[in-house]
Design a protein around this motif. Structure first.
Motif, PDB file in Angstrom:
ATOM      1  N   THR A  60      30.714 -15.512 -29.615  1.00 26.72           N
ATOM      2  CA  THR A  60      31.974 -14.768 -29.518  1.00 26.72           C
ATOM      3  C   THR A  60      32.552 -14.594 -30.924  1.00 26.72           C
ATOM      4  O   THR A  60      32.055 -15.201 -31.883  1.00 26.72           O
ATOM      5  CB  THR A  60      32.988 -15.535 -28.653  1.00 26.72           C
ATOM      6  OG1 THR A  60      33.270 -16.800 -29.293  1.00 26.72           O
ATOM      7  CG2 THR A  60      32.441 -15.789 -27.248  1.00 26.72           C
ATOM      8  N   LYS A  66      28.713  -5.543 -26.248  1.00 31.56           N
ATOM      9  CA  LYS A  66      29.690  -6.462 -26.840  1.00 31.56           C
ATOM     10  C   LYS A  66      30.772  -5.713 -27.625  1.00 31.56           C
ATOM     11  O   LYS A  66      31.857  -6.240 -27.863  1.00 31.56           O
ATOM     12  CB  LYS A  66      28.991  -7.438 -27.798  1.00 31.56           C
ATOM     13  CG  LYS A  66      28.178  -8.505 -27.104  1.00 31.56           C
ATOM     14  CD  LYS A  66      27.590  -9.476 -28.119  1.00 31.56           C
ATOM     15  CE  LYS A  66      28.610 -10.478 -28.591  1.00 31.56           C
ATOM     16  NZ  LYS A  66      28.020 -11.512 -29.473  1.00 31.56           N
ATOM     17  N   SER A 109      24.661 -14.270 -29.202  1.00 32.37           N
ATOM     18  CA  SER A 109      25.533 -14.422 -28.030  1.00 32.37           C
ATOM     19  C   SER A 109      26.874 -15.054 -28.413  1.00 32.37           C
ATOM     20  O   SER A 109      27.680 -15.389 -27.550  1.00 32.37           O
ATOM     21  CB  SER A 109      24.838 -15.305 -26.980  1.00 32.37           C
ATOM     22  OG  SER A 109      24.499 -16.564 -27.548  1.00 32.37           O
TER      23      SER A 109
END
Length: 415
Positions: A358, A395, A356
């Motif tokens: 970034t 993503k 998860s």
């Protein structure tokens, strides 16, 4: 030819000299000098190890005499001498491991150049030291800060005895983590149930989820008359580093460097090591001699850096490493599609895809350039491998081409 006792005296004298000389090496932190000194020492120590191993061999434990009256003084002297030889060999091997680790850390962080030509470590001469230019590598492995604290003389316990209580306690904590056997956590229980049906005792094997109410589930299926036992749940799968000289050196260095946070720093360094290198590269790097080339189970060491995260679960760090190793093997035959993608960038792309995190978090965690990482993700998307490797590709949508022409070209490229 010297006798075995003279050889042992020479080994201990050499290691004692190293213990005296080493602190002064780090006063000015001259990288070429460190390369040269550690390489020369390692060659000398290896020669001594080869000769001492040939003389002493692998010795088993000396017998223990329970009754003092039956203790022969001549045998006692022989066993004491044998024990002393064994300890000397252990000390020598610990020192060799420390020098290997130090050279690997230096080599993973710096390149030596004379003019524009890179100088291999083997051809570095003492006369070259003032002329050599040191260039930092763009991606650095290991931790330079631990170099002054490795046991170059092999005296791990003696050095530890000179430290404070907080360092000694943290040494024990780190060592316990590195010697901990990894566990494979099953998603299901494998259960054997014995129950009565039509007046006959029968057996049945079934799988139930780990979080299931076992008694309740079995009562629904078999009524009240049954008994059960777990056939399999948790298995142990070895230690992370199968070399106690490496474990001792790491525990000593990181506990001395930071008695409060050393374990977290070590966990992060090993985590980065796995993500920034390929399995083939790891076979030739001596940063952590004896470490597993890939992990396939849970080690609680890798939980330490991530415990403050809101999405933390037990096995968080280990699961990321396991997935990385699985994807690495999956991409072996497909590596030609992304030949220009360095291994450290590929590691960043994989971490971005399976977690998860970034892009900013991945770049900070792995200490790589965020621009390189984003470019690597774009190349990975263009190759179409993100659809093959990752189950959730949401993503990666923001890295997809925006114009219609680019989208059509990408569709044709990916077939």
């Amino acid at each position: 030819m010297p006798t075995t006792e003279e050889l042992i005296a020479r080994v201990n004298k050499t290691l004692d000299d190293i213990a005296i000389d080493t602190p002064g090496l780090f006063d000015d932190f001259n990288v070429p000098k460190l390369f040269f000194v550690f390489k020369n020492r390692l060659d000398i120590l290896k020669d001594l190890e080869e000769e001492l191993e040939r003389r002493v061999g692998e010795l088993g434990p000396a017998p223990v005499f329970k009754d003092k009256k039956s203790k022969d003084p001549h045998l006692s002297w022989i066993y004491r001498k044998r024990h002393y030889r064994s300890l000397t060999l252990e000390r020598l091997r610990a020192a060799i491991t420390a020098h290997k680790m130090a050279l690997a850390i230096l080599d993973s962080n710096y390149t030596l150049k004379k003019g524009k030509v890179e100088i291999p470590l083997e051809s570095l001469k003492k006369s070259d030291i003032p002329k050599v230019k040191v260039v930092e590598k763009p991606v650095r492995l290991g931790r330079i800060d631990i170099l002054p604290y490795l046991a170059y003389s092999g005296d791990v316990l003696r050095l530890l005895g000179q430290r404070g209580i907080d360092i000694r306690e943290h040494f024990k904590f780190i060592k316990s983590k590195l010697r901990e056997e990894g566990t494979v956590r099953k998603e299901k229980f494998r259960i054997e149930v014995e129950y009565w049906e039509d007046g006959k005792l029968k057996k049945e094997k079934l799988d139930l989820p780990v979080d299931a109410d076992i008694e309740g589930e079995l009562r629904k299926r078999f009524g009240r008359r049954f008994r059960w036992r777990v056939l399999s749940y948790v298995k142990t799968v070895g230690v992370l580093i199968n070399n106690h000289y490496t474990v001792d050196n790491l525990a000593l260095a990181y506990s001395t460097l930071n008695p409060k946070d050393g374990a977290r720093l070590l966990a992060l360094d090993i985590f980065r090591y796995y993500f920034l290198t390929s399995e083939k590269e790891r076979e030739n790097i001596s940063l952590y001699p004896g470490i597993r080339s890939c992990i396939d189970c849970h080690y609680s060491l890798f939980d330490i850096p991530f415990k403050e995260r809101t999405d933390f679960k037990v096995g968080f760090g280990s699961l990321l490493l396991i997935r990385k190793c699985e994807i690495e093997k999956m991409l072996v035959k497909k590596r030609s599609d992304i030949t220009r993608l360095p291994n450290y960038v590929l590691g960043g792309v994989i971490l971005y895809g399976i977690s998860s995190f970034t892009e900013e978090e991945v770049a900070n965690l792995l200490e790589i350039d965020i621009g390189e990482l984003r470019e690597g993700i774009r190349k990975f998307v263009v190759s179409g491998l993100h659809k093959v490797v990752f189950s959730d590709v949401s993503k990666f949508e923001k890295f997809m081409p925006k114009s219609e022409k680019a989208k059509k070209f990408l569709e044709l490229l990916q077939g």
